[in-house]
Design a protein around this motif. Structure first.
Motif, PDB file in Angstrom:
ATOM      1  N   ASP A 157       0.846  -1.197   0.000  1.00 36.14           N
ATOM      2  CA  ASP A 157       0.000   0.000   0.000  1.00 36.14           C
ATOM      3  C   ASP A 157       0.881   1.247   0.000  1.00 36.14           C
ATOM      4  OD1 ASP A 157      -2.138  -1.631   0.107  1.00 36.14           O
ATOM      5  OD2 ASP A 157      -2.308  -1.545   2.318  1.00 36.14           O
ATOM      6  N   GLU A 158       0.317   2.271  -0.548  1.00 34.55           N
ATOM      7  CA  GLU A 158       1.079   3.536  -0.601  1.00 34.55           C
ATOM      8  C   GLU A 158       1.346   4.080   0.804  1.00 34.55           C
ATOM      9  OE1 GLU A 158       0.982   7.694  -3.102  1.00 34.55           O
ATOM     10  OE2 GLU A 158      -0.409   6.065  -3.653  1.00 34.55           O
ATOM     11  N   ASP A 159       0.350   3.884   1.657  1.00 27.89           N
ATOM     12  CA  ASP A 159       0.505   4.380   3.046  1.00 27.89           C
ATOM     13  C   ASP A 159       1.668   3.680   3.752  1.00 27.89           C
ATOM     14  OD1 ASP A 159      -1.609   6.009   2.629  1.00 27.89           O
ATOM     15  OD2 ASP A 159      -3.091   4.723   3.660  1.00 27.89           O
ATOM     16  N   TYR A 160       1.689   2.360   3.532  1.00 27.29           N
ATOM     17  CA  TYR A 160       2.766   1.596   4.157  1.00 27.29           C
ATOM     18  C   TYR A 160       4.126   2.007   3.596  1.00 27.29           C
ATOM     19  CZ  TYR A 160       5.467  -2.389   5.848  1.00 27.29           C
ATOM     20  OH  TYR A 160       6.421  -3.167   6.437  1.00 27.29           O
ATOM     21  N   MET A 161       4.102   2.230   2.267  1.00 31.18           N
ATOM     22  CA  MET A 161       5.335   2.640   1.593  1.00 31.18           C
ATOM     23  C   MET A 161       5.847   3.984   2.165  1.00 31.18           C
ATOM     24  SD  MET A 161       5.915   2.583  -2.465  1.00 31.18           S
ATOM     25  CE  MET A 161       4.933   4.002  -2.845  1.00 31.18           C
ATOM     26  N   LYS A 162       4.899   4.924   2.293  1.00 32.70           N
ATOM     27  CA  LYS A 162       5.279   6.241   2.858  1.00 32.70           C
ATOM     28  C   LYS A 162       5.760   6.091   4.298  1.00 32.70           C
ATOM     29  CE  LYS A 162       2.315   9.287   0.097  1.00 32.70           C
ATOM     30  NZ  LYS A 162       1.073  10.090   0.106  1.00 32.70           N
ATOM     31  N   TYR A 163       5.042   5.208   4.983  1.00 31.13           N
ATOM     32  CA  TYR A 163       5.410   5.014   6.387  1.00 31.13           C
ATOM     33  C   TYR A 163       6.839   4.498   6.514  1.00 31.13           C
ATOM     34  CZ  TYR A 163       5.753   2.797  10.925  1.00 31.13           C
ATOM     35  OH  TYR A 163       6.191   2.398  12.159  1.00 31.13           O
ATOM     36  N   ILE A 164       7.140   3.479   5.709  1.00 27.63           N
ATOM     37  CA  ILE A 164       8.489   2.891   5.785  1.00 27.63           C
ATOM     38  C   ILE A 164       9.544   3.905   5.333  1.00 27.63           C
ATOM     39  CG2 ILE A 164      10.021   1.113   4.795  1.00 27.63           C
ATOM     40  CD1 ILE A 164       8.072   0.027   6.905  1.00 27.63           C
ATOM     41  N   ASN A 165       9.225   4.622   4.263  1.00 31.16           N
ATOM     42  CA  ASN A 165      10.201   5.590   3.743  1.00 31.16           C
ATOM     43  C   ASN A 165      10.451   6.732   4.724  1.00 31.16           C
ATOM     44  OD1 ASN A 165      10.645   4.140   1.437  1.00 31.16           O
ATOM     45  ND2 ASN A 165       9.191   5.299   0.194  1.00 31.16           N
ATOM     46  N   ASN A 166       9.490   7.009   5.594  1.00 33.75           N
ATOM     47  CA  ASN A 166       9.681   8.082   6.579  1.00 33.75           C
ATOM     48  C   ASN A 166       9.565   7.542   7.997  1.00 33.75           C
ATOM     49  OD1 ASN A 166       9.688  10.572   4.784  1.00 33.75           O
ATOM     50  ND2 ASN A 166       7.862   9.463   4.104  1.00 33.75           N
ATOM     51  N   VAL A 167      10.070   6.375   8.178  1.00 30.87           N
ATOM     52  CA  VAL A 167       9.863   5.687   9.453  1.00 30.87           C
ATOM     53  C   VAL A 167      10.534   6.382  10.644  1.00 30.87           C
ATOM     54  CG1 VAL A 167      11.851   4.163   9.431  1.00 30.87           C
ATOM     55  CG2 VAL A 167       9.681   3.365  10.398  1.00 30.87           C
ATOM     56  N   GLU A 168      11.554   7.250  10.353  1.00 30.16           N
ATOM     57  CA  GLU A 168      12.243   7.918  11.478  1.00 30.16           C
ATOM     58  C   GLU A 168      11.335   8.911  12.184  1.00 30.16           C
ATOM     59  OE1 GLU A 168      13.005  10.615   8.034  1.00 30.16           O
ATOM     60  OE2 GLU A 168      12.812   8.473   8.381  1.00 30.16           O
ATOM     61  N   LYS A 169      10.272   9.371  11.455  1.00 27.68           N
ATOM     62  CA  LYS A 169       9.430  10.408  12.042  1.00 27.68           C
ATOM     63  C   LYS A 169       8.315   9.828  12.912  1.00 27.68           C
ATOM     64  CE  LYS A 169      10.394  13.661   8.364  1.00 27.68           C
ATOM     65  NZ  LYS A 169       9.916  14.226   7.128  1.00 27.68           N
ATOM     66  N   SER A 170       7.955   8.647  12.648  1.00 22.77           N
ATOM     67  CA  SER A 170       6.904   8.029  13.470  1.00 22.77           C
ATOM     68  C   SER A 170       7.195   6.539  13.572  1.00 22.77           C
ATOM     69  CB  SER A 170       5.541   8.248  12.827  1.00 22.77           C
ATOM     70  OG  SER A 170       5.555   7.764  11.507  1.00 22.77           O
ATOM     71  N   SER A 171       6.734   5.958  14.560  1.00 23.05           N
ATOM     72  CA  SER A 171       7.035   4.534  14.730  1.00 23.05           C
ATOM     73  C   SER A 171       5.872   3.829  15.419  1.00 23.05           C
ATOM     74  CB  SER A 171       8.319   4.375  15.522  1.00 23.05           C
ATOM     75  OG  SER A 171       8.143   4.882  16.809  1.00 23.05           O
ATOM     76  N   GLY A 172       5.900   2.571  15.271  1.00 25.92           N
ATOM     77  CA  GLY A 172       4.938   1.744  15.995  1.00 25.92           C
ATOM     78  C   GLY A 172       3.600   1.555  15.297  1.00 25.92           C
ATOM     79  N   LEU A 173       3.408   2.245  14.173  1.00 23.12           N
ATOM     80  CA  LEU A 173       2.111   2.160  13.511  1.00 23.12           C
ATOM     81  C   LEU A 173       1.837   0.747  13.029  1.00 23.12           C
ATOM     82  CD1 LEU A 173      -0.316   3.922  12.577  1.00 23.12           C
ATOM     83  CD2 LEU A 173       0.885   4.237  10.402  1.00 23.12           C
TER      84      LEU A 173
END
Lengths: 572, 413
Positions: free
Chosen positions: A510-526
């Motif tokens: 999913d695009e959301d997951y992709m964005k999440y992984i690519n910017n994982v330093e800003k948020s975590s645990g999702l």
């Protein structure tokens, strides 16, 4: 304040500061005082020296005049034809009385100054008037020593000698001026000796006296003729000591040496007073300088002291300690900057510590997950089930391969300890995992691994590639296709990085997951903090923000995960 | 923390007290160092060679003097070596170097100076005299005492002891003789008294008197320093030769310890003897004692007997300062046994102080290098004279020839 001072005084740097301030405050002061004293001394001495030169020149002039006068008297007697004739004829004893008027005429006006003796070299009985001839003018006894000897051995000139004695009238004679009497053939016939009373010399110098002066008059042999200092004994060989300001003058023919001592006690008194005052002032200044220097040193040392104390506190484990300086302190002050940098450094250190803790935690989690994934009973059950199925189908070769790969996987799981390993190990691990999955899924996907040898020897964190591959198989190959492909590529970039790409042609993400992984330093645990997220955070924590993991995916077409890490050759 | 501070304060106080106590103790020790640390006694020990001037009686006088001198001070230790005559002193000095014997001071006749300096046996004393005593001191020495002490502008000896030759006489029996009497007058007086009593009334050391008569010469720097052929001398020798033959004089030898009992008891009326015996004689005589210095002939006195101090040449100059200290100490202490003072200011206390009022012994002394040999020849000549075998004229002419021959030879030593 005093408490601070006491604690500071044991500090080496504080002591150096204090001493430096004391030096720079006292030393110039001392130099100034010394310079003033020296200048005063030199100027006064020059003045006194000039004065002494003037006085001594005056004394020498007076003395030379008197000596010349008496030398002329001696010369006139020595060259008197009547006297020479009498001496030649050895008649001076008989005609002595006839000479008395000649001598008496020369004595006129000088009765209380000198005595004149005319001596016959061959006789010892001649005397003038009622005056007695001293025994040491006996030519028979003393012609080998003293003034008579000098007159015999000196060519014509007069001789001046120290000659202290008490005459028959109890008057002291100090000096004798002698001249030999010679015939035409230069034969010594007799002597004329003029004894100069001590009073004559004393009065002479008293008349010429300018200022408070003392005189030491020495003859050619350095025997004292006259000494008004009271330091030396007249008639003795004298080595003059260092006393006061002295000027030495000698007669043109070096027959005598005149030492003039100028009494400069007032100079010494004033110098002494000046020294005392300077000393007291210097002492007071030093007393004032000590607290001033101490104050200055303390004010300069205080921030440093705070810094030192803070650091001591930190070394004792209090990492939350921060330097708090005086609010009034200039914000551009180096100490404030230093404090700010130090505090920033502490903050950074705290962050790093937190990251280390987190990394450790994640590493542990990854390992746990890997272990869980690989050796969990369920995993093992599946694996054994697969073996059973293969056995029923009599796929002996596959069973054999399956067991080998499972064994390797288990062994690697058991022996896995360190957080880092080579790419080769990681690839071997991935291969074993993929082989098992290949057998399990009846080779429904293709595997392509393309990693050059130079990358194989690189050192990377363990369990980096396996979760990505696992992610592709578990989540990617769910789109119903019969044949999938997994491609693992690795290479070294020109800027000394290693890059890995895991490509699958699965369902994509999913695009959301992709964005999440690519910017994982800003948020975590999702997404539970496992899988790709875990890998991403570990790489970021280990190598920094310029490295990490990027996902590129098109839904139902492909997923490409790219990992960038620094090139680090395995050295073990 | 507070305990630590207290400990430090305590240590500082204790250190300060200990330092202060140490400082005080140090200062006290420094101030009293002379009492605490025994000072090294800086005693100067010197070897002195003393000529007894052919008179054994002099030995006891010197021994007594040194004993008293050592009792008076401890700075100088004098170790005396006595020899009978100046000649023996000379020989000792010459051979001392070979015998490895060190003498520091020679105490002998002033007239030996030329011999001593020619042989380089003594060193000048000017520097030491002028530094520590000075010209004023030197000028206070009776000039006659300094006869033959100086040469070439240097002082080689300083007088130490002097005695005169005196005629002692019984004033109760002989009219006052006056200030002095010469040899001819003495003999005439003895002859008169002999004719009156028909016994000798004069006791005299005839050999010595005639020796000095024959050996008389002017000071060494005078041109005619050895003048033996004078008629006066021959006449005196002849007269005394005859007087001895006629037993007008009782002859005694000064070399021995002399017994003057006959004169003291009044058995004889005249005695020629040294002034050293004055106190003894004056104390024992019951008659009124007359005393006159004896002259060789008119205005020419007998030489004063006695010794000067010489500083013996040393291989190392550093020794001289110590030796001078000893010489100075001895001179200052003063040798009063001879009753003839060296210094002018002491002369007034002498019983025969009129000696100092005229030039005593101003033309005497045999200061030549061959002195010892000449003296021996002269002594032999006097012995022969008094035996009466040859005339005085013959003997003096022979002696003159012998002396002339001797003076042509190289100096002895």
């Amino acid at each position: 304040m005093s408490q601070n001072f006491i604690s500071y005084i044991s500090r080496r740097y504080f002591k150096r500061l204090l001493l430096s301030f004391l030096r720079i405050s006292i030393l110039p002061l001392g130099i100034c005082v010394a310079a003033i004293l020296y200048a005063n001394y030199a100027m006064s001495l020059e003045k006194y020296t000039k004065n002494a030169e003037t006085v001594s020149a005056s004394y020498l002039h007076k003395l030379s005049e008197v000596v010349l006068e008496y030398e002329n008297i001696a010369k006139s007697i020595g060259e008197n034809n009547e006297i020479i004739q009498l001496l030649e004829n050895n008649q001076i004893r008989d005609y002595g009385p006839s000479l008395t008027p000649i001598v008496e005429s020369l004595m006129t006006g000088r009765e209380n100054k000198i005595r004149i003796h005319i001596l016959d070299y061959d006789s010892d009985r001649f005397q003038i008037g009622s005056q007695q001839k001293p025994g040491f003018y006996d030519t028979n006894l003393f012609s080998e020593w003293g003034i008579l000897y000098e007159l015999l051995t000196t060519d014509h000139g007069s001789v001046i000698c120290s000659n202290p004695y008490l005459d028959e009238n109890d008057r002291i004679t100090s000096m004798s001026i002698g001249q030999s009497i010679r015939d035409k053939n230069d034969r010594v016939l007799g002597f004329v000796i003029i004894d100069v009373y001590r009073d004559t010399l004393v009065n002479l110098f008293a008349l010429a006296a300018e200022g408070d002066t003392e005189v030491v008059l020495l003859d050619r042999r350095q025997i004292a003729i006259l000494d008004t200092t009271g330091e030396y004994e007249e008639g003795k060989l004298t080595a003059l000591g260092d006393r006061g300001l002295a000027v030495v003058k000698n007669s043109s023919d070096s027959n005598f040496f005149l030492y003039i001592y100028l009494n400069i006690s007032d100079f010494y008194s004033s110098m002494s007073l000046l020294l005392k005052i300077s000393g007291i002032l210097l002492f007071i200044c030093v007393l004032l300088c000590i607290p001033a220097a101490s104050l200055l040193a303390r004010s300069l040392y205080a921030p440093l002291g705070t810094l030192v104390e803070s650091m001591e506190s930190i070394t004792q484990g209090n990492i939350q300690q921060r330097i708090v300086l005086n609010q009034n302190q200039n914000q551009n002050d180096e100490m404030v900057l230093l404090a700010r940098i130090f505090n920033g450094m502490l903050d950074k250190m705290n962050d790093l510590l937190a990251q280390v803790v987190e990394e450790t935690e994640r590493q542990k989690n990854a390992e746990i997950k890997a272990l869980q994934a690989q050796i969990s009973p369920h995993f093992l059950y599946n694996m054994f089930n697969e073996i059973k199925s293969l056995a029923k189908l009599n796929r002996v070769d596959e069973i054999s391969q399956f067991v080998v790969h499972l064994g390797r996987l288990l062994r690697r799981s058991i022996t896995y300890k360190e957080g880092f390993g080579t790419v080769r190990d990681e690839i071997e691990f991935v291969k074993d995992y993929l082989e098992l999955q290949q057998i399990r899924y009846e080779r429904s996907f293709q595997i392509q691994i393309d990693i050059p040898e130079e990358v194989m020897a690189c050192r990377i964190p363990t369990l980096i590639l396996q979760p990505i591959v696992e992610n592709s198989i578990i989540h990617g190959f769910t789109d119903g296709k019969k044949q999938h492909r997994i491609q693992i590529t690795g290479w070294k970039s020109e800027d000394d990085k290693i890059l890995f790409e895991v490509y699958d042609d699965g369902a994509g993400v999913d695009e959301d997951y992709m964005k999440y992984i690519n910017n994982v330093e800003k948020s975590s645990g999702l997404y539970g903090g496992l899988g790709l997220e875990n890998v991403q955070k570990r790489v970021l924590l280990t190598y920094g923000m310029e490295y990490g993991l990027k996902i590129e995916s098109v839904k139902n077409q492909y997923t490409l995960v790219r990992i960038t890490m620094p090139y680090s050759k395995e050295t073990v | 923390m507070k305990d630590g501070k207290k400990d430090r304060t305590y240590k500082v106080i204790v250190t300060a007290i200990v330092t202060a106590a140490g400082l005080v103790l140090g200062l006290w020790l420094f101030a009293h160092r002379d009492h605490i640390i025994p000072q090294e006694t800086n005693t100067v020990s010197v070897n002195i060679l003393v000529s007894l001037n052919n008179n054994q009686g002099n030995k006891s006088r010197y021994e007594e003097f040194f004993q008293r001198y050592h009792a008076s001070q401890s700075d100088i230790l004098v170790v005396p070596f006595y020899v009978i005559s100046d000649t023996h002193v000379m020989l000792k000095l010459i051979y001392s170097k070979q015998a490895n014997q060190t003498y520091d001071i020679a105490c002998m006749g002033a007239d030996q100076m030329i011999s001593l300096t020619d042989l380089n046996l003594v060193t000048p004393m000017d520097e030491y005299i002028l530094k520590s005593k000075g010209l004023a001191w030197l000028n206070q020495i009776r000039p006659v005492m300094l006869a033959d002490a100086m040469k070439d502008g240097k002082i080689f000896s300083i007088p130490f002891s002097r005695s005169a030759t005196l005629l002692y006489y019984n004033k109760d029996k002989i009219t006052d003789i006056g200030d002095c009497i010469d040899l001819k007058e003495l003999l005439a007086k003895a002859d008169v008294q002999y004719q009156e009593h028909l016994v000798p009334e004069l006791m005299a050391p005839v050999n010595y008197l005639l020796l000095e008569t024959v050996a008389h010469q002017k000071a060494y720097h005078a041109k005619d320093r050895f003048s033996l052929s004078e008629e006066d001398k021959v006449e005196i020798l002849s007269q005394y030769q005859k007087a001895i033959q006629d037993h007008i004089i009782i002859k005694y030898s000064e070399n021995d310890i002399v017994n003057f009992d006959k004169f003291i008891q009044g058995d004889i009326e005249m005695l020629v003897a040294s002034s050293v015996y004055y106190n003894d004689i004056a104390d024992k005589t019951t008659f009124s004692l007359g005393c006159s210095p004896l002259e060789l002939y008119k205005d020419v006195t007998f030489p004063l007997q006695g010794n000067n101090f010489y500083m013996v040449s040393q291989p190392d100059d550093s020794r001289y300062a110590e030796v001078w200290k000893a010489v100075e100490g001895l001179v200052d202490y003063g040798f009063t046994e001879d009753n003839l003072s060296i210094m002018k200011q002491d002369a007034q206390t002498e019983p025969f102080c009129h000696i100092s009022h005229y030039g005593y012994n101003n033309t005497s002394g045999m200061a030549v290098t061959q002195n010892s040999k000449i003296r021996l020849l002269t002594e032999s000549m006097i012995i022969n004279l008094l035996k009466g075998n040859e005339t005085a004229k013959e003997l003096t002419e022979q002696l003159q020839m012998q002396v002339d021959e001797l003076l042509k030879q190289q100096p002895e030593g």
